[in-house]
Write a protein that holds these residues in place. Structure first.
Motif, PDB file in Angstrom:
ATOM      1  N   CYS A 182       0.978  -1.380   0.083  1.00  0.00           N
ATOM      2  CA  CYS A 182      -0.196   0.004   0.152  1.00  0.00           C
ATOM      3  C   CYS A 182       0.831   1.228  -0.204  1.00  0.00           C
ATOM      4  O   CYS A 182       0.555   2.240  -0.697  1.00  0.00           O
ATOM      5  CB  CYS A 182      -0.885  -0.122   1.266  1.00  0.00           C
ATOM      6  SG  CYS A 182      -2.108   1.398   1.448  1.00  0.00           S
ATOM      7  N   GLN A 193       2.931   1.670  -3.286  1.00  0.00           N
ATOM      8  CA  GLN A 193       1.772   2.545  -4.111  1.00  0.00           C
ATOM      9  C   GLN A 193       1.621   4.171  -3.724  1.00  0.00           C
ATOM     10  O   GLN A 193       1.649   4.897  -4.903  1.00  0.00           O
ATOM     11  CB  GLN A 193       0.798   1.766  -4.364  1.00  0.00           C
ATOM     12  CG  GLN A 193       0.539   0.231  -4.697  1.00  0.00           C
ATOM     13  CD  GLN A 193       1.023   0.263  -6.126  1.00  0.00           C
ATOM     14  OE1 GLN A 193       0.901   0.940  -6.979  1.00  0.00           O
ATOM     15  NE2 GLN A 193       1.966  -0.955  -6.387  1.00  0.00           N
ATOM     16  N   ALA A 203      -7.302   4.323  -0.300  1.00  0.00           N
ATOM     17  CA  ALA A 203      -6.356   3.081  -0.022  1.00  0.00           C
ATOM     18  C   ALA A 203      -6.123   3.079   1.415  1.00  0.00           C
ATOM     19  O   ALA A 203      -5.937   1.987   2.194  1.00  0.00           O
ATOM     20  CB  ALA A 203      -4.971   3.508  -0.869  1.00  0.00           C
ATOM     21  N   ARG A 219      -4.928   9.640  -7.250  1.00  0.00           N
ATOM     22  CA  ARG A 219      -5.302   8.461  -7.709  1.00  0.00           C
ATOM     23  C   ARG A 219      -4.094   7.426  -7.963  1.00  0.00           C
ATOM     24  O   ARG A 219      -3.176   7.762  -8.337  1.00  0.00           O
ATOM     25  CB  ARG A 219      -6.117   8.570  -8.991  1.00  0.00           C
ATOM     26  CG  ARG A 219      -7.587   9.421  -8.490  1.00  0.00           C
ATOM     27  CD  ARG A 219      -8.672   9.270  -9.613  1.00  0.00           C
ATOM     28  NE  ARG A 219      -9.427   7.945  -9.189  1.00  0.00           N
ATOM     29  CZ  ARG A 219     -10.241   7.886  -8.229  1.00  0.00           C
ATOM     30  NH1 ARG A 219     -10.549   8.803  -7.480  1.00  0.00           N
ATOM     31  NH2 ARG A 219     -10.984   6.805  -8.449  1.00  0.00           N
ATOM     32  N   LEU A 220      -4.534   6.276  -7.393  1.00  0.00           N
ATOM     33  CA  LEU A 220      -3.571   5.148  -7.683  1.00  0.00           C
ATOM     34  C   LEU A 220      -4.482   3.910  -7.922  1.00  0.00           C
ATOM     35  O   LEU A 220      -5.682   3.648  -7.720  1.00  0.00           O
ATOM     36  CB  LEU A 220      -2.704   5.168  -6.483  1.00  0.00           C
ATOM     37  CG  LEU A 220      -3.133   4.937  -5.094  1.00  0.00           C
ATOM     38  CD1 LEU A 220      -3.603   3.689  -4.748  1.00  0.00           C
ATOM     39  CD2 LEU A 220      -2.176   5.425  -4.135  1.00  0.00           C
ATOM     40  N   THR A 221      -3.679   2.856  -8.144  1.00  0.00           N
ATOM     41  CA  THR A 221      -4.292   1.323  -8.263  1.00  0.00           C
ATOM     42  C   THR A 221      -3.743   0.544  -7.367  1.00  0.00           C
ATOM     43  O   THR A 221      -2.551   0.422  -6.906  1.00  0.00           O
ATOM     44  CB  THR A 221      -3.965   0.755  -9.759  1.00  0.00           C
ATOM     45  OG1 THR A 221      -4.328   1.644 -10.706  1.00  0.00           O
ATOM     46  CG2 THR A 221      -4.343  -0.544  -9.784  1.00  0.00           C
ATOM     47  N   PHE A 222      -4.696   0.086  -6.337  1.00  0.00           N
ATOM     48  CA  PHE A 222      -4.351  -0.628  -5.323  1.00  0.00           C
ATOM     49  C   PHE A 222      -5.275  -1.851  -5.117  1.00  0.00           C
ATOM     50  O   PHE A 222      -6.484  -1.528  -5.291  1.00  0.00           O
ATOM     51  CB  PHE A 222      -4.235   0.072  -3.996  1.00  0.00           C
ATOM     52  CG  PHE A 222      -3.652  -0.608  -2.828  1.00  0.00           C
ATOM     53  CD1 PHE A 222      -2.513  -1.431  -2.730  1.00  0.00           C
ATOM     54  CD2 PHE A 222      -4.695  -0.861  -1.579  1.00  0.00           C
ATOM     55  CE1 PHE A 222      -2.271  -2.167  -1.576  1.00  0.00           C
ATOM     56  CE2 PHE A 222      -4.388  -1.586  -0.743  1.00  0.00           C
ATOM     57  CZ  PHE A 222      -3.304  -2.122  -0.655  1.00  0.00           C
ATOM     58  N   SER A 223      -4.811  -2.907  -4.820  1.00  0.00           N
ATOM     59  CA  SER A 223      -5.831  -4.183  -4.501  1.00  0.00           C
ATOM     60  C   SER A 223      -6.926  -4.320  -5.794  1.00  0.00           C
ATOM     61  O   SER A 223      -7.977  -4.263  -5.504  1.00  0.00           O
ATOM     62  CB  SER A 223      -6.628  -3.764  -3.502  1.00  0.00           C
ATOM     63  OG  SER A 223      -7.205  -5.170  -2.957  1.00  0.00           O
ATOM     64  N   ASP A 224      -6.333  -4.183  -6.795  1.00  0.00           N
ATOM     65  CA  ASP A 224      -6.952  -4.337  -8.217  1.00  0.00           C
ATOM     66  C   ASP A 224      -7.975  -3.262  -8.475  1.00  0.00           C
ATOM     67  O   ASP A 224      -8.920  -3.577  -9.087  1.00  0.00           O
ATOM     68  CB  ASP A 224      -7.446  -5.610  -8.388  1.00  0.00           C
ATOM     69  CG  ASP A 224      -6.591  -6.652  -8.307  1.00  0.00           C
ATOM     70  OD1 ASP A 224      -5.292  -6.385  -9.014  1.00  0.00           O
ATOM     71  OD2 ASP A 224      -6.528  -7.604  -8.083  1.00  0.00           O
ATOM     72  N   GLY A 225      -7.715  -1.954  -7.828  1.00  0.00           N
ATOM     73  CA  GLY A 225      -8.909  -1.136  -7.802  1.00  0.00           C
ATOM     74  C   GLY A 225      -8.328   0.268  -8.172  1.00  0.00           C
ATOM     75  O   GLY A 225      -7.287   0.565  -7.475  1.00  0.00           O
ATOM     76  N   ASP A 226      -8.962   1.102  -8.748  1.00  0.00           N
ATOM     77  CA  ASP A 226      -8.571   2.687  -8.825  1.00  0.00           C
ATOM     78  C   ASP A 226      -8.996   3.428  -7.876  1.00  0.00           C
ATOM     79  O   ASP A 226     -10.484   3.464  -7.664  1.00  0.00           O
ATOM     80  CB  ASP A 226      -9.178   2.944 -10.375  1.00  0.00           C
ATOM     81  CG  ASP A 226      -8.686   4.503 -10.569  1.00  0.00           C
ATOM     82  OD1 ASP A 226      -7.473   4.888 -10.517  1.00  0.00           O
ATOM     83  OD2 ASP A 226      -9.730   5.345 -10.711  1.00  0.00           O
TER      84      ASP A 226
END
Length: 131
Positions: free
Chosen positions: A52, A55, A106, A93-100
């Motif tokens: 986390c 990211q 996050a 914005r970021l991509t974490f745990s397969d989600g935007d």
């Protein structure tokens, strides 16, 4: 729902360190040899928290955690790191745990995930032993 950096730091601090219903409290319940699953859960929490924050660091330029930090040090570090995030960083914005999601989302996910596993550790802390 909007949270400022101090709110998010408080959520993480409670999930990590509160006297009841936290990772620290759950680990303190263990007496003797822990259930093998506790080791997996603590390793998993360390890895997911580290991911986390990696990211977040990549998206915002915030510092990443020390690779050598174990779960206890990582939990303390992330509270201070969350508190130091700017309002702009929280909306990044970021991509974490397969989600935007935003950094703030996050961190909320991180706190929920931590509390979830704290409950699992607490349930395993003193398993009923049958004769």
């Amino acid at each position: 729902m909007t949270f400022c950096a101090n709110d998010l730091a408080a959520l993480l601090d409670e999930a990590n360190h509160a006297p009841w219903e936290s990772v620290r409290a759950a680990l303190a319940l263990i007496d003797g040899q822990p259930h093998p699953r506790v080791g997996w859960l603590t390793s998993h929490l360390t890895a997911t928290k580290r991911d986390c924050w990696a990211q977040i660091a990549a998206a915002t330029g915030a510092p990443a955690p020390d690779d050598a930090a174990g779960l206890t040090r990582l939990m303390a570090w992330e509270v201070d790191a969350a508190r130091a995030l700017s309002e702009e960083a929280l909306h990044t914005r970021l991509t974490f745990s397969d989600g935007d999601m935003t950094v703030a989302e996050a961190l909320r996910l991180n706190a929920r995930h931590t509390a979830w596993h704290a409950g699992q550790i607490a349930a395993l802390a003193n398993p009923v032993r049958l004769a």
